[in-house]
Design an enzyme around this catalytic site. Structure first.
Site, PDB file in Angstrom:
ATOM      1  N   GLU A   1       0.973  -1.267   0.060  1.00  0.00           N
ATOM      2  CA  GLU A   1       0.103  -0.148  -0.079  1.00  0.00           C
ATOM      3  C   GLU A   1       0.842   1.223  -0.121  1.00  0.00           C
ATOM      4  O   GLU A   1       0.522   2.181   0.751  1.00  0.00           O
ATOM      5  CB  GLU A   1      -0.935   0.104   1.299  1.00  0.00           C
ATOM      6  CG  GLU A   1      -1.819  -1.020   1.222  1.00  0.00           C
ATOM      7  CD  GLU A   1      -2.485  -1.379   2.660  1.00  0.00           C
ATOM      8  OE1 GLU A   1      -3.997  -1.579   2.544  1.00  0.00           O
ATOM      9  OE2 GLU A   1      -2.059  -1.062   3.704  1.00  0.00           O
TER      10      GLU A   1
HETATM   11  C1  TNX Z   1      -4.281  -4.057   4.893  1.00  0.00           C
HETATM   12  S1  TNX Z   1      -2.786  -6.279   4.271  1.00  0.00           S
HETATM   13  C2  TNX Z   1      -3.038  -3.794   5.158  1.00  0.00           C
HETATM   14  C3  TNX Z   1      -2.958  -3.390   6.392  1.00  0.00           C
HETATM   15  C4  TNX Z   1      -4.158  -3.090   7.316  1.00  0.00           C
HETATM   16  C5  TNX Z   1      -5.201  -4.262   6.988  1.00  0.00           C
HETATM   17  C6  TNX Z   1      -6.455  -3.939   7.687  1.00  0.00           C
HETATM   18  C7  TNX Z   1      -1.743  -5.189   4.108  1.00  0.00           C
HETATM   19  C8  TNX Z   1      -0.339  -5.908   3.492  1.00  0.00           C
HETATM   20  N1  TNX Z   1      -2.035  -4.169   4.558  1.00  0.00           N
HETATM   21  O1  TNX Z   1      -2.100  -2.056   6.750  1.00  0.00           O
HETATM   22  O2  TNX Z   1      -3.870  -3.046   8.719  1.00  0.00           O
HETATM   23  O3  TNX Z   1      -5.441  -4.216   5.525  1.00  0.00           O
HETATM   24  O4  TNX Z   1      -7.166  -5.229   7.563  1.00  0.00           O
END
Ligand code: TNX
Length: 526
Positions: A340
């Site tokens: 992300e």
């Molecule tokens: C996505 S899964 C994220 C996290 C969040 C999560 C909450 C991932 C690699 N990144 O930063 O905490 O969703 O469900």
């Protein structure tokens, strides 16, 4: 293959068994070994129709000269003694002990058991647990715990008898990597909390705890060469709490605690995104040091922060952090996050990941990254953690990098069970017990086969999880299903059978003090 062979004397045994049932008091008479509700389901269970009873004369014998086996024996004694009050002692021996005892022994010959496999023989004469490695003994004693009455898990002395149904179990894992992840960045969890989680995942034969040690909301591991990461960057968390961090001494203690349970800790420092806490502590890591100058963050948005990928100091920072982490990490992996990074342009993200990969390798470790890192060129010993995008998993396999499967729709323990669940998120799905169990890593993504998969992992993100009560409610019982997916052969898994076994595990979880979610999908045993 599951091998449950009723013997010809089954009917006679059954009637004797029912009589004993009528006459029994205290703990229930145990079911046959094949009906004990074992999770994860072993590779093979052959039940016979007798019982072995632990008594005051029972001790735990371990092969002379194996300090590790001695420790495994002690772990077992420490689990059984408080509830049974039998005062089992751990004794070294160079031959099989007399009847009436538990014997833990290593065999050099049976290499087919691998590092974690074991064979458990329970006869009227006693219990013999054989493994090729001490880790196998440790996995085997978890099965032995589950073959005893559920009350054995209680912390104080219980009345009743301690009978184990006889038979033979031969067992080994399907996947080498069977993990749980805990996000200690969004909400901080103390050393004692993490130790409890380690013991709980160990009971279901998991062998990895991945700690998500940094995020926008806080930095949780002491880095001596960059002290403000913790003196400044650790003092925040979601919702405005005080945060916290592990000193390197505390972290080493956790690593050792996990290793004593044959669990490896994989540390994650998320980058280049999810870095607000570091950017606030060290403004020079931002592209523009003054505008904006990030403040500690206690919200739950993602994707707004990035390390400055064009500055050399960023790589000095990454090198220092990875060097210190590598020195604290006996296992082979360092996780660099990589998820992300919405404000890092792709043309900056790709060379950044490749350079971090080189840095991690220069410290003698292999890189793990969330599936977005497959945008970069991966070394074949790097690992991608699949959570969302099939094409990223396919790209990892094409590049010859192995995968850890953590599909958010099935394996994310922070997802709510349904719309009434009091904690958690639901951006990926509502995940009831059946959906957390009914997925198969090797057929999840077209083009990704079992040979591409190192293992599985169940992440617990903690934006909404503030303490152990919430954590246990969300992890249990789903974590048992994920543990079974990682351990048991595909052919041994089936929802109806799992449902029955999970029902039996209810009182065991209760005895362990786990405040689990009592799903209506399951008939919980009394
Ligand atoms: C996505 S899964 C994220 C996290 C969040 C999560 C909450 C991932 C690699 N990144 O930063 O905490 O969703 O469900």
């Amino acid at each position: 293959m599951i091998n449950i062979l009723p013997t010809p004397s089954f009917k006679i045994a059954l009637s004797v068994f029912s009589l004993t049932l009528l006459a029994s008091c205290g703990n229930d008479e145990p079911a046959k070994l094949s009906e004990q509700g074992l999770i994860p389901m072993p590779v093979s269970v052959t039940a016979s129709d007798s019982l072995f009873e632990l008594t005051e004369n029972t001790d735990i014998y371990v092969s002379q000269g194996s300090e590790e086996s001695q420790k495994v024996g002690q772990y077992l004694a420490d689990k059984l003694n408080p509830s049974t009050g039998l005062g089992l002692e751990v004794k070294a021996t160079d031959a099989a002990p007399a009847a009436g005892n538990i014997y833990l022994t290593l065999t050099a010959a049976d290499t087919t058991l691998g590092d974690e496999g074991y064979e458990l023989n329970i006869s009227t004469q006693g219990v013999t647990l054989t493994a090729h490695q001490p880790a196998g003994l440790f996995r085997g004693i978890q099965t032995l715990r589950q073959a005893l009455p559920a009350d054995v898990e209680k912390a104080d002395k219980q009345s009743g008898s301690w009978k184990i149904p006889t038979g033979t179990i031969r067992d080994f894992p399907t996947y080498a990597y069977r993990g749980a992840m805990l996000d200690v960045a969004r909400h901080f969890f103390s050393v004692d909390d993490v130790k409890r989680y380690i013991d709980l995942i160990a009971a279901y034969k998991m062998n990895v705890l991945h700690l998500h040690l940094s995020d926008d909301q806080g930095w949780r591991i002491e880095i001596k060469s960059w002290p403000k990461l913790t003196s400044f960057g650790s003092k925040s968390e979601v919702g405005g709490g005080e945060g916290g961090f592990y000193t390197q001494e505390q972290y080493k203690d956790l690593v050792k605690y996990a290793l004593d349970r044959y669990i490896m800790i994989v540390p994650e420092i998320d980058m280049p995104g999810h870095t607000n806490a570091a950017l606030a502590a060290y403004p020079e890591l931002n592209c523009n040091e003054k505008d904006p100058n990030p403040k500690p963050y206690s919200g739950i948005e993602v994707g707004f922060s990035t390390l400055c990928t064009s500055k050399e100091i960023t790589y000095k920072f990454v090198d220092d952090v990875m060097r210190e982490l590598a020195a604290l990490t006996p296992g082979p992996y360092l996780h660099m996050g990589g998820d992300e990074s919405h404000v890092t342009p792709m043309e900056d993200y790709i060379p950044f990941v490749e350079r971090v990969q080189d840095i991690i390798q220069s410290h003698g470790k292999q890189m793990i990254g969330w599936d977005e890192v497959t945008n970069a060129k991966l070394k074949t010993n790097s690992i991608a953690q699949y959570w969302a995008k099939a094409e990223y998993a396919q790209s990892a396999a094409k590049q010859g990098a192995k995968l850890i499967m953590s599909p958010a729709k099935y394996a994310y323990l922070d997802m709510q069970y349904d719309s009434t669940t009091k904690y958690g998120l639901h951006w990926a799905a509502y995940i009831e017990i059946d959906s957390a169990y009914n997925w198969e890593p090797s057929t999840m993504v077209p083009g990704v086969t079992q040979a591409d998969i190192l293992g599985i992992e169940a992440p617990m993100w903690t934006e909404t999880i503030v303490d152990m009560d919430a954590l246990e409610y969300m992890a249990f019982p789903r974590l048992l299903g994920i543990a079974e997916i990682g351990w048991s052969p595909k052919s041994a898994r089936n929802w109806e059978d799992y449902r029955r076994r999970l029902g039996q595990q209810g009182k065991r979880m209760e005895a362990m003090g786990i405040g689990y979610y009592p799903s209506k999908q399951i008939e919980w045993g009394k």
